[in-house]
Motif scaffolding. Structure first.
Motif, mmCIF file in Angstrom:
data_model
loop_
_atom_site.group_PDB
_atom_site.id
_atom_site.type_symbol
_atom_site.label_atom_id
_atom_site.label_comp_id
_atom_site.label_asym_id
_atom_site.label_seq_id
_atom_site.Cartn_x
_atom_site.Cartn_y
_atom_site.Cartn_z
ATOM 1 N N LEU A 216 0.801 -1.230 0.000
ATOM 2 C CA LEU A 216 0.000 0.000 0.000
ATOM 3 C C LEU A 216 0.832 1.278 0.000
ATOM 4 C CD1 LEU A 216 -2.795 -1.032 2.545
ATOM 5 C CD2 LEU A 216 -2.771 -1.282 0.061
ATOM 6 N N ASN A 217 2.003 1.236 0.597
ATOM 7 C CA ASN A 217 2.831 2.439 0.646
ATOM 8 C C ASN A 217 4.053 2.343 -0.260
ATOM 9 O OD1 ASN A 217 1.352 4.155 2.341
ATOM 10 N ND2 ASN A 217 2.069 3.081 4.166
ATOM 11 N N ASP A 218 4.890 1.307 -0.064
ATOM 12 C CA ASP A 218 6.121 1.223 -0.852
ATOM 13 C C ASP A 218 5.840 1.161 -2.349
ATOM 14 O OD1 ASP A 218 7.395 1.202 1.569
ATOM 15 O OD2 ASP A 218 7.971 -0.920 1.507
ATOM 16 N N VAL A 219 4.907 0.310 -2.750
ATOM 17 C CA VAL A 219 4.616 0.145 -4.180
ATOM 18 C C VAL A 219 3.596 1.170 -4.660
ATOM 19 C CG1 VAL A 219 3.674 -1.404 -5.932
ATOM 20 C CG2 VAL A 219 5.192 -2.303 -4.167
ATOM 21 N N LEU A 220 2.408 1.150 -4.065
ATOM 22 C CA LEU A 220 1.297 1.952 -4.570
ATOM 23 C C LEU A 220 1.577 3.450 -4.491
ATOM 24 C CD1 LEU A 220 -1.643 2.159 -5.581
ATOM 25 C CD2 LEU A 220 -2.378 2.016 -3.199
ATOM 26 N N ARG A 221 1.966 3.913 -3.336
ATOM 27 C CA ARG A 221 2.104 5.366 -3.148
ATOM 28 C C ARG A 221 3.499 5.878 -3.490
ATOM 29 N NH1 ARG A 221 -1.891 4.373 1.425
ATOM 30 N NH2 ARG A 221 -3.700 5.644 0.844
ATOM 31 N N ASN A 222 4.527 5.209 -2.994
ATOM 32 C CA ASN A 222 5.875 5.745 -3.191
ATOM 33 C C ASN A 222 6.446 5.426 -4.570
ATOM 34 O OD1 ASN A 222 5.701 6.704 -0.581
ATOM 35 N ND2 ASN A 222 6.756 4.943 0.314
ATOM 36 N N LYS A 223 6.190 4.209 -5.077
ATOM 37 C CA LYS A 223 6.746 3.836 -6.386
ATOM 38 C C LYS A 223 5.863 4.318 -7.533
ATOM 39 C CE LYS A 223 8.540 -0.092 -9.027
ATOM 40 N NZ LYS A 223 8.753 -1.571 -9.046
ATOM 41 N N TRP A 224 4.553 4.091 -7.414
ATOM 42 C CA TRP A 224 3.641 4.457 -8.503
ATOM 43 C C TRP A 224 3.130 5.891 -8.393
ATOM 44 C CZ3 TRP A 224 -0.006 -0.433 -8.287
ATOM 45 C CH2 TRP A 224 0.730 -1.570 -8.659
ATOM 46 N N GLY A 225 3.291 6.521 -7.248
ATOM 47 C CA GLY A 225 2.860 7.912 -7.087
ATOM 48 C C GLY A 225 1.379 8.095 -6.869
ATOM 49 N N TYR A 226 0.699 7.068 -6.343
ATOM 50 C CA TYR A 226 -0.738 7.176 -6.100
ATOM 51 C C TYR A 226 -1.026 8.207 -5.013
ATOM 52 C CZ TYR A 226 -5.543 5.827 -4.961
ATOM 53 O OH TYR A 226 -6.896 5.843 -4.730
ATOM 54 N N ARG A 227 -2.061 9.031 -5.239
ATOM 55 C CA ARG A 227 -2.383 10.112 -4.299
ATOM 56 C C ARG A 227 -3.810 10.013 -3.757
ATOM 57 N NH1 ARG A 227 2.227 10.055 -4.639
ATOM 58 N NH2 ARG A 227 3.696 11.719 -5.159
ATOM 59 N N GLY A 228 -4.452 8.883 -3.966
ATOM 60 C CA GLY A 228 -5.839 8.750 -3.531
ATOM 61 C C GLY A 228 -6.000 7.993 -2.231
ATOM 62 N N LEU A 229 -7.204 7.495 -2.020
ATOM 63 C CA LEU A 229 -7.585 6.823 -0.780
ATOM 64 C C LEU A 229 -7.602 5.313 -0.976
ATOM 65 C CD1 LEU A 229 -10.372 7.681 1.696
ATOM 66 C CD2 LEU A 229 -10.665 5.582 0.369
ATOM 67 N N VAL A 230 -7.217 4.581 0.068
ATOM 68 C CA VAL A 230 -7.338 3.126 0.075
ATOM 69 C C VAL A 230 -8.480 2.737 1.004
ATOM 70 C CG1 VAL A 230 -6.259 0.939 0.706
ATOM 71 C CG2 VAL A 230 -4.915 2.689 -0.475
ATOM 72 N N VAL A 231 -9.439 1.995 0.453
ATOM 73 C CA VAL A 231 -10.588 1.520 1.231
ATOM 74 C C VAL A 231 -10.527 -0.007 1.277
ATOM 75 C CG1 VAL A 231 -12.064 1.491 -0.839
ATOM 76 C CG2 VAL A 231 -13.117 1.563 1.430
ATOM 77 N N THR A 232 -10.997 -0.585 2.369
ATOM 78 C CA THR A 232 -11.029 -2.043 2.440
ATOM 79 C C THR A 232 -12.137 -2.600 1.557
ATOM 80 O OG1 THR A 232 -12.646 -2.142 4.256
ATOM 81 C CG2 THR A 232 -10.306 -1.994 4.855
ATOM 82 N N ASP A 233 -11.945 -3.832 1.096
ATOM 83 C CA ASP A 233 -13.109 -4.582 0.658
ATOM 84 C C ASP A 233 -13.987 -4.740 1.894
ATOM 85 O OD1 ASP A 233 -14.926 -6.087 -0.753
ATOM 86 O OD2 ASP A 233 -13.423 -7.423 -1.631
ATOM 87 N N TRP A 234 -15.262 -5.019 1.684
ATOM 88 C CA TRP A 234 -16.219 -4.985 2.788
ATOM 89 C C TRP A 234 -15.906 -6.091 3.816
ATOM 90 C CZ3 TRP A 234 -16.338 -1.080 0.145
ATOM 91 C CH2 TRP A 234 -17.337 -0.120 0.172
#
Length: 507
Positions: A216-234
Motif C-alpha cells: 500500500l505504501n512502498d509500491v502503490l504510493r511511493n513507487k507508482w505515485g498514487y495520491r488517492g484513498l485506500v478503502v477495504t473490501d467490505w
C-alpha cells in the motif's frame, strides 16, 4: 507513511474522537461527513458493469433489493471489444446514473488477473493479460471520473480465486507479482488516477492486503505515485491498528463503535495519532473531489439501454461460422434452450444489478414482430436432463433446417463467494446439443457464461457465437448479430483450453 504526505494543521487539530470516527463508514454505503469543514456525508455503491444502489439495508453479496439501473455487459465480454473508447462511454453512462441516484463513488472496475478459468468471479475481470486488463480498467475509470464521480479500482491485489478468499495466502515471486498480478493496477493508477483503490481480503506472501505496508505504501504510493484513498473490501480489516499504520485509510462497512477500539489502541501505543492524521487527510481529499457533484439529473436509462445493446453486439466473439451466418430470416429456424427466454446476462454477488429493462432473445424477436419457433429444451438452472423439455425441442428441431441453441453456464455455476467445480457445461445442455447435432441439420450455438467452458461439440456445429454475460440488452444484441446488422468484432481476451486438464494452474 507515504513519502509525499504533509498533513495540514486543520486536520491535526480535529478532535481525536471525530478523526477516529472518520476511519470507518456509517453503515454499509455511507462515508461520514466532516462537519467542521462543511463537508457532507456521501454514498458509494457497486459496481463494475452497472450501479447497485441498495434500497434499504445493505449487503455485499447482491441479496437485498437495489434501485433499477442499466446492466451493461460484464468485464468478461467488455474485454473482447479491445475498445477503450467504448468502455469510456460506458463509464460515463454509469456516472450519469450514479449522479441520478446520488452516488459519489462507484466500486469498480476489477482488474484482477484470470489465473484459472474456474474462478467464480472471472466474469467481473477482464483478462489473463495484464496489459489488456490495465488498459480496459483505465478506460472505465476515465469515463466515470470524467463526470466527477469517483471509482474504486479493485481488488488490490492477487485476489484470483473465491475459495478461501478471506484467508488464502497468495505466494508469488517478485517477478510474477510485478509483471503479471500488479501490472494492471499500475497501468490503471498511472493512466487514470482512480479516486480510491480497494484492497483485497487475501494475504500476499504472508501479509493481509489491508495491513501490507509494502503493497500500500512502498509500491502503490511511493513507487507508482498514487495520491488517492485506500478503502477495504467490505470486512477486509484483519488488524485494526496495523491496517491504519500500513496504508489503509477507510474501513467499510462501518458497524458499531469502531472508534472506541481505535482509541484504546492509541492509549496502548499500538497506533499513533500521526497515523490517524494520514488516513483522515486522504478521506478529506476524497471529500474535496466529490463535494461539488450535482445530483438528481436524468439518468438517461433508455439511452443507456441502446449503448448496452451496441456494446454487447460489437463485443460478441464469432468463434466459428461455416457459412451459416448471417441468417436471412427466422422462418425456417428452430430456437432451443431456456437461455433464449430466461437469459444468463450477468454474474451473481456484489455486482448484481437490478436491470432497468431486461430483454431476452425471444422477447426481442416478439418486439420486432418476428415469429419465434421456440422450445425450452432444458431447465434454466441445474444439470438434470428434463426428458419432456428435451423431446419437445427435438421434435421442433426435426421440422426446421437451421437450429439455434442457447447454452452455457447457469447462475448456480459461478458467483462471487465460490469457484466453479468444473469447466464443462451442464449435462442438460450437452445432451440437447448432442442429440440435435445427430439430426444432421445446420446448428448454431449461442454461448452465455462468465468464463471459459469446455466445448466438445465445437467441431460438429456450423456456428459458435460467444456472448459471455451480455447485460440487459443481450436479446436484441444477439438478434442484431444473427441477422447481420452488426458485425461481431470481439476477440478472445483469455485462453480457452480444450479441457481443464490443459490448464497449468489446475494441477
Amino acid at each position: 507513511m507515504a513519502q509525499y504526505q504533509k498533513i495540514p494543521d486543520e486536520i491535526k487539530l480535529l478532535p481525536l474522537k471525530k478523526k477516529l470516527e472518520l476511519l470507518y463508514g456509517d453503515g454499509f454505503w455511507k462515508v461520514r461527513g466532516i462537519e467542521d469543514f462543511g463537508l457532507k456525508p456521501f454514498l458509494v455503491a457497486d459496481g463494475p458493469h452497472g450501479l447497485r444502489k441498495q434500497v434499504d439495508k445493505g449487503d455485499q453479496l447482491g441479496i437485498m433489493a437495489a434501485f433499477p439501473a442499466t446492466c451493461f455487459p460484464t468485464a468478461s465480454l467488455l474485454a473482447c471489444s479491445f475498445d477503450q473508447d467504448l468502455i469510456f462511454q460506458m463509464g460515463q453512462a454509469i456516472a450519469r446514473e450514479a449522479l441520478h441516484q446520488h452516488v459519489a463513488v462507484v466500486l469498480g472496475p476489477g482488474v484482477n488477473i484470470k489465473r484459472n478459468p474456474l474462478c467464480g468471479r472471472n466474469f467481473e475481470y477482464f483478462s489473463e493479460d495484464p496489459l489488456l486488463s490495465g488498459k480496459m480498467g483505465a478506460a472505465f475509470i476515465k469515463g466515470v471520473q470524467s463526470r466527477g464521480v469517483g471509482t474504486s479500482l479493485k481488488h488490490y491485489a492477487a485476489n484470483n480465486q473465491e475459495t478461501n478468499r478471506l484467508t488464502i495466502n497468495a505466494v508469488i515471486d517478485a517477478r510474477a507479482l510485478h509483471e503479471i498480478y500488479l501490472k494492471p493496477f499500475e497501468i490503471a493508477v498511472k493512466e487514470a488516477k482512480p479516486y480510491t483503490i480497494m484492497c483485497s481480503y487475501n494475504r500476499i506472501n504472508g501479509t493481509y492486503s489491508s495491513e501490507n505496508n509494502w503493497l500500500l505504501n512502498d509500491v502503490l504510493r511511493n513507487k507508482w505515485g498514487y495520491r488517492g484513498l485506500v478503502v477495504t473490501d467490505w470486512g477486509a480489516i484483519n488488524d485494526d491498528f496495523l491496517a491504519r499504520k500500513s496504508g489503509t485509510d477507510l474501513e467499510m462497512p462501518g458497524i458499531g463503535r469502531r472508534d472506541i477500539n481505535l482509541k484504546r489502541g492509541i492509549k496502548k501505543g499500538l497506533l499513533d495519532e500521526d497515523d490517524v492524521n494520514v488516513c483522515v487527510n486522504n478521506i478529506y481529499e476524497l471529500h474535496l473531489k466529490v463535494k461539488e457533484l450535482e445530483y438528481g439529473n436524468d439518468g438517461h436509462y433508455e439511452e443507456h439501454f441502446s449503448l448496452a445493446r451496441k456494446i454487447a453486439a460489437e463485443s460478441s466473439v464469432l468463434l466459428k461460422n461455416n457459412g451459416v451466418l448471417p441468417l436471412k430470416s427466422f422462418d425456417n429456424v428452430a430456437i432451443l434452450g431456456a437461455f433464449a427466454a430466461l437469459p444468463r446476462y450477468q454474474g451473481t454477488g456484489s455486482s448484481k444489478v437490478n436491470p432497468f429493462r431486461l430483454v431476452s432473445f425471444i422477447e426481442a424477436l416478439k418486439n420486432e414482430n418476428i415469429k419465434a419457433n421456440y422450445a425450452l429444451g432444458y431447465k434454466s438452472n441445474g444439470d438434470e436432463i428434463d426428458d419432456k423439455f428435451e423431446q419437445e425441442a427435438l421434435e421442433l428441431a426435426k421440422q426446421k433446417d437451421i437450429i439455434v441453441i442457447f447454452a452455457g453456464l447457469p447462475d448456480a455455476y459461478e458467483s462471487e463467494g465460490f469457484d466453479r467445480s468444473k469447466m464443462s457445461l451442464p449435462d442438460s445442455h450437452l445432451s440437447l446439443i448432442e442429440k440435435v447435432v445427430a439430426l444432421k441439420k445446420k446448428v448454431i450455438i449461442i454461448l452465455a457464461g462468465g468464463s471459459v467452458m469446455e466445448l466438445p461439440f465445437a467441431d460438429q456445429v456450423d456456428g459458435l457465437l460467444l456472448t459471455y454475460l451480455a447485460g440487459e440488452a443481450c436479446g436484441p444484441a444477439v438478434v442484431d448479430v444473427l441477422l447481420g446488422r452488426v458485425n461481431p468484432s470481439g476477440k478472445l481476451p483469455e485462453t480457452w483450453p480444450l479441457t481443464y486438464k490443459d490448464v497449468p494452474s489446475g494441477n
